[in-house]
Design a protein around this motif. Structure first.
Motif, PDB file in Angstrom:
ATOM      1  N   SER A   9       0.847  -1.184   0.000  1.00 14.72           N
ATOM      2  CA  SER A   9       0.000   0.000   0.000  1.00 14.72           C
ATOM      3  C   SER A   9       0.890   1.244   0.000  1.00 14.72           C
ATOM      4  O   SER A   9       2.069   1.191   0.350  1.00 14.72           O
ATOM      5  CB  SER A   9      -0.918   0.003   1.213  1.00 14.72           C
ATOM      6  N   ARG A  11       0.754   3.677   2.024  1.00 15.77           N
ATOM      7  CA  ARG A  11       1.145   3.990   3.395  1.00 15.77           C
ATOM      8  C   ARG A  11       2.421   3.231   3.756  1.00 15.77           C
ATOM      9  O   ARG A  11       3.330   3.784   4.361  1.00 15.77           O
ATOM     10  CB  ARG A  11       0.018   3.620   4.351  1.00 15.77           C
ATOM     11  N   SER A 140      -4.030  -4.576   9.200  1.00 12.90           N
ATOM     12  CA  SER A 140      -4.208  -3.248   8.605  1.00 12.90           C
ATOM     13  C   SER A 140      -5.478  -3.177   7.768  1.00 12.90           C
ATOM     14  O   SER A 140      -6.152  -2.153   7.742  1.00 12.90           O
ATOM     15  CB  SER A 140      -2.991  -2.880   7.759  1.00 12.90           C
ATOM     16  N   GLU A 141      -5.809  -4.261   7.082  1.00 14.56           N
ATOM     17  CA  GLU A 141      -7.035  -4.279   6.279  1.00 14.56           C
ATOM     18  C   GLU A 141      -8.268  -4.186   7.171  1.00 14.56           C
ATOM     19  O   GLU A 141      -9.225  -3.484   6.849  1.00 14.56           O
ATOM     20  CB  GLU A 141      -7.095  -5.549   5.426  1.00 14.56           C
ATOM     21  N   LEU A 143      -8.395  -2.883  10.233  1.00 16.72           N
ATOM     22  CA  LEU A 143      -8.447  -1.585  10.902  1.00 16.72           C
ATOM     23  C   LEU A 143      -8.817  -0.454   9.950  1.00 16.72           C
ATOM     24  O   LEU A 143      -9.362   0.565  10.373  1.00 16.72           O
ATOM     25  CB  LEU A 143      -7.111  -1.295  11.586  1.00 16.72           C
ATOM     26  N   ASP A 144      -8.547  -0.622   8.653  1.00 20.84           N
ATOM     27  CA  ASP A 144      -8.908   0.399   7.666  1.00 20.84           C
ATOM     28  C   ASP A 144     -10.330   0.230   7.140  1.00 20.84           C
ATOM     29  O   ASP A 144     -10.809   1.062   6.376  1.00 20.84           O
ATOM     30  CB  ASP A 144      -7.942   0.362   6.470  1.00 20.84           C
ATOM     31  N   GLU A 146     -14.164   0.384   6.571  1.00 19.02           N
ATOM     32  CA  GLU A 146     -15.204   1.364   6.885  1.00 19.02           C
ATOM     33  C   GLU A 146     -16.555   0.683   6.844  1.00 19.02           C
ATOM     34  O   GLU A 146     -16.765  -0.272   6.100  1.00 19.02           O
ATOM     35  CB  GLU A 146     -15.155   2.520   5.880  1.00 19.02           C
ATOM     36  N   PHE A 159     -12.773  -5.278   1.145  1.00 19.57           N
ATOM     37  CA  PHE A 159     -11.509  -4.693   1.552  1.00 19.57           C
ATOM     38  C   PHE A 159     -10.937  -3.921   0.371  1.00 19.57           C
ATOM     39  O   PHE A 159     -10.702  -4.483  -0.692  1.00 19.57           O
ATOM     40  CB  PHE A 159     -10.523  -5.784   1.998  1.00 19.57           C
ATOM     41  N   ASP A 161      -8.074  -1.519   0.497  1.00 17.54           N
ATOM     42  CA  ASP A 161      -6.628  -1.283   0.492  1.00 17.54           C
ATOM     43  C   ASP A 161      -5.906  -2.554   0.906  1.00 17.54           C
ATOM     44  O   ASP A 161      -5.396  -2.667   2.000  1.00 17.54           O
ATOM     45  CB  ASP A 161      -6.286  -0.130   1.437  1.00 17.54           C
ATOM     46  N   THR A 162      -5.867  -3.532   0.005  1.00 18.30           N
ATOM     47  CA  THR A 162      -5.210  -4.795   0.323  1.00 18.30           C
ATOM     48  C   THR A 162      -3.733  -4.720  -0.035  1.00 18.30           C
ATOM     49  O   THR A 162      -3.296  -3.804  -0.729  1.00 18.30           O
ATOM     50  CB  THR A 162      -5.864  -5.965  -0.440  1.00 18.30           C
TER      51      THR A 162
END
Length: 178
Positions: A9, A11, A140-141, A143-144, A146, A159, A161-162
């Motif tokens: 990602s 990030r 991370s997936e 926790l991100d 929505e 998901f 942003d994998t």
């Protein structure tokens, strides 16, 4: 600017670049050489695919800078070209039923102890672990995630942003939805 697309990602890429900046921030870019890069990677103690990921992020950044029409440096040979890539051995990401049961038991014990104090982190831990297990997603997936990417009626979770940059759908059981 941006670097070339990679499998992580953006990030993660940014974090890797920030780590390189902390290490090499005071050195002019045209003075960075392969020995310097190699010694930094050895000093970090990274290996396998992590080594290669850090190396590739720096290589991509230096390539972007050198090809920029407003570049203030001239890099004829990228210093990362002489730093070898490392292959990681095949990682098995398998949790046995017994391991999962032990993990859930420990999380439930922590949640039971925590109920005497007003904290939801431990109380929600068993549900969080069950969600990770059912969807096979990364921390991370999860926790991100929505709320708009969850369909309660079908149990579908999307998901966005994998790790590989593609959107992925997964499903959870009605018990977990409840």
């Amino acid at each position: 600017g941006t670097t070339t697309p990679i499998m992580k990602s953006w990030r993660d890429t940014r974090n890797r670049l920030l780590r390189w900046r902390r290490e090499l921030g005071d050195i002019r870019l045209d003075r960075i050489d392969q020995d310097m890069i190699y010694s930094v990677l050895v000093g970090w103690g990274v290996e396998g695919s992590t080594w290669t990921n850090y190396r590739n992020v720096l290589a991509s950044c230096l390539k972007t800078i050198s090809q920029s029409p407003h570049s203030w440096i001239s890099i004829n040979n990228r210093p990362t070209d002489g730093v070898p890539r490392q292959r990681a051995g095949k990682r098995e990401r398998v949790m046995t039923g017994a391991e999962y049961a032990a993990l859930q038991c420990a999380a439930a014990e922590m949640a039971a102890q925590e109920r005497t104090r007003p904290s939801t982190a431990y109380i929600q831990l068993p549900l969080y672990l069950e969600f990770l297990y059912e969807t096979a997603c990364r921390r991370s997936e999860a926790l991100d995630l929505e709320y708009t990417n969850l369909d309660i009626t079908t149990g579908r979770v999307r998901f966005l942003d994998t790790k590989n940059g593609r959107t992925r759908d997964s499903y959870i059981t009605p018990e977990l939805v409840r």
